[in-house]
Design an enzyme around this catalytic site. Structure first.
Site, PDB file in Angstrom:
ATOM      1  N   GLU A 335       0.847  -1.203   0.000  1.00 53.59           N
ATOM      2  CA  GLU A 335       0.000   0.000   0.000  1.00 53.59           C
ATOM      3  C   GLU A 335       0.876   1.244   0.000  1.00 53.59           C
ATOM      4  O   GLU A 335       0.618   2.209  -0.703  1.00 53.59           O
ATOM      5  CB  GLU A 335      -0.916   0.006   1.235  1.00 53.59           C
ATOM      6  N   HIS A 458       4.077   7.883   9.576  1.00 50.70           N
ATOM      7  CA  HIS A 458       5.213   7.468   8.734  1.00 50.70           C
ATOM      8  C   HIS A 458       6.565   7.686   9.406  1.00 50.70           C
ATOM      9  O   HIS A 458       7.565   7.942   8.741  1.00 50.70           O
ATOM     10  CB  HIS A 458       5.157   8.163   7.362  1.00 50.70           C
TER      11      HIS A 458
HETATM   12 ZN   LIG Z   1      -1.949   3.397   5.551  1.00 50.49          ZN
END
Ligand SMILES: [Zn+2]
Ligand SMILES: *[C@@H]1O[C@H](CO)[C@@H](O)[C@H](O)[C@H]1NC(C)=O
Ligand SMILES: *[C@@H]1O[C@H](CO)[C@@H](O)[C@H](O)[C@H]1NC(C)=O
Ligand SMILES: *[C@@H]1O[C@H](CO)[C@@H](O)[C@H](O)[C@H]1NC(C)=O
Length: 518
Positions: A335, A458
């Protein structure tokens, strides 16, 4: 269905994989405390062999179970330390392999309630190690190498004149090969993908390309699917590009140096799918997914360990009931590289298989620490018909529970994209990534205005401490509700329309995954 069940064949393999990692394949008890026992008590109150009931399924969702799985997943992410120096579950890493083993063996551990299969596919993954752009005597601070960019020649700096590309740089005739040969192309963002611009600049003989923004700010993009002609490519803010564009337009010369050390690899990775077995209607499938991978920078416990775990927990509790419509769970890989696993899955569906999927529900980032209850603003006039009904199911549930919600754009940033581009109704919920919480939202949800919804988005700190369990439980119960509702019946839900060619939805979408593509 056309998809081969490998459940029986690989039971032994899955079990040995589980024991090698010392993974607990049993779903109960997970917490090992009073809370877990409470779960078993609830479970025994459920009469076996009964059609799923939304309230009952929701009542089986417990924070302790979710957290215990999050801790397990964090331990698994440490398998990535040898190669990456820190925990990660990025595709290709030992942390991701461990995640796949964990998901697979967990679902296999549910016995004959599910038919489980793997879907392997080639995934492009890249890494930029070092980069530098110099324009005249300036090092623009906003210059950022595109994801999946090839390196400059021999991974050495290249030197040349900066050459302005005509128009939008979407047509080969915008690229003057005579001027661009051996030089560095300066291309305006927009109209076509970064990948196309890089490819056309490469075909015209340029040695590097800079795509500058039509807006003031930075462009963090990806080149998407690699082509053999693409060249080393940077994004640049409109602000920093402006003085150079002016010079070039006045016919002045700007020399430039570009340097990118990067790799682009193709690796095999795997989606895992599990569908309720035995007696359900396989022509009317309820589908939902989360992604099994993280970014290289960290362990990805909220993104998307949370969604992956919510799915596992709902799949686990669902075994206590029967379903009318088959429920298909998906754990996508790749993803973070641009929705690779879900794209691949949809791309290889035959038209008949496509039409059996009544809807797809995306569950990515379920417990952001500074959360908002976000509902994708899917609409029937812009998305496959049925998307809006799904959206309204989420709204109704939040309202019934006296919880606030906000709408967020349904703009291609997660795994629903391949589905809606191919005619399958879609939707989902999220709790926020790098966006900033407003004062108004702080009043609606608590938390801190001015901060990101997920301050560890992230990053390395996306660990077990980076989930708000309250939000995570709320949303996992809503996932349970969505599954139960459609597993019981699609009555009143729009019939599937035809499979559409991808292009009709693809036009104006700027995102495909978390990176800009255009
Ligand atoms: Zn994600
Ligand atoms: C499916 O993938 C999992 C995780 O990588 C692995 O443990 C399992 O053996 C695979 N099963 C099959 C049938 O290939
Ligand atoms: C919903 O938002 C309003 C402010 O718009 C706030 O007063 C209320 O407390 C919120 N409800 C919950 C359950 O947080
Ligand atoms: C999670 O969110 C709830 C509701 O806003 C809040 O009361 C709680 O303190 C949060 N938990 C953590 C660990 O931040």
């Amino acid at each position: 269905m056309g998809l081969i069940s490998k459940r029986l064949v690989c039971a032994a393999a899955a079990l040995s994989g589980a024991s090698a990692l010392n993974i607990d394949t049993q779903q109960q008890p997970l917490g090992g405390d009073g809370q877990a026992r409470l779960v078993s008590d609830d479970a025994s109150a459920i009469v076996k062999g009964k059609t799923v009931d939304s309230e009952k399924l929701q009542s089986l969702i417990k924070g302790d179970n979710l957290l215990a799985r999050a801790e397990k997943l964090y331990e698994i992410s440490k398998l990535g330390e040898d190669e990456y120096g820190h925990p990660t579950r990025v595709i290709g890493s030992a942390g991701h392999a461990g995640t796949l083993d964990y998901i697979y063996s967990s679902v296999m551990g549910l016995g004959d309630h599910y038919t489980v299969w793997n879907q392997s596919f080639p995934a492009v993954s890249g890494n930029v190690f070092e980069s530098r752009l110099v324009l005249g005597d300036t090092v623009p601070s906003s210059a950022s190498p595109m994801s999946l960019t090839p390196p400059t020649k021999d991974k050495e700096p290249v030197h040349g004149d900066l050459v302005l590309v005509a128009n939008d740089g979407c047509d080969p005739s915008d690229y003057d090969a005579e001027k661009l040969g051996g030089n560095i192309a300066m291309v305006l963002r927009g109209k076509c993908s970064f990948g196309t611009k890089s490819d056309l600049a490469g075909k015209a003989g340029a040695v590097a390309a800079v795509v500058y923004n039509y807006e003031k700010d930075v462009v963090h993009g990806t080149l998407g699917t690699p082509t053999s002609d693409q060249i080393a490519t940077f994004g640049l803010s409109g602000d920093e590009a402006e003085p150079f564009i002016k010079k070039l337009e006045e016919g002045k010369r700007v020399d430039a140096i570009a340097y990118i050390d990067s790799v682009v690899n193709v690796i095999d990775t795997t989606n895992i799918l599990a569908q309720t077995a035995g007696g359900c209607d396989a022509d009317n499938v309820v589908m939902l997914g989360g992604h099994s991978d993280s970014v290289p920078e960290g362990p990805g416990i909220n993104d998307d360990g949370s969604g992956s775990i919510s799915l596992l927990e709902v799949a686990t509790q669902l075994t206590k009931f029967e379903v009318n419509n088959c429920v298909r769970f998906a754990w996508w890989a790749g993803e973070e590289e641009g929705l690779l696993g879900s794209d691949y899955y949809v791309s290889v569906l035959t038209p008949e298989e496509n039409k059996k999927i009544r809807l797809f529900m995306d569950y990515d980032m379920m417990g952001s620490p500074n959360f908002a209850y976000q509902v994708y603003d899917a609409r029937d006039d812009a998305n496959p018909v049925g998307s809006q009904e799904l959206r309204d199911l989420y709204i109704d549930w939040y309202e019934a529970h006296e919880l606030n919600h906000t709408f967020i754009p349904f703009d291609g940033r997660s795994d629903y994209d391949g589905f809606i581009r191919n005619g399958i109704p879609g939707g989902g919920i999220a709790t926020g990534a790098e966006g900033i919480k407003t004062e108004k939202e702080a009043a609606m949800f608590g938390g801190k205005a001015g901060d990101w919804y997920d301050p560890c988005y992230h990053q390395l700190c996306d660990d077990v401490g980076n989930v708000n369990v309250t939000a995570w439980v709320v949303n996992t119960r809503l996932i349970a509700h969505s599954v139960a509702t459609y597993a019981i019946s699609f009555e009143g839900f729009p019939e599937r329309t035809d499979v559409v060619a991808e292009s009709s939805y693809a036009e104006e979408v700027k995102y495909h995954g978390h990176k800009l593509v255009l």
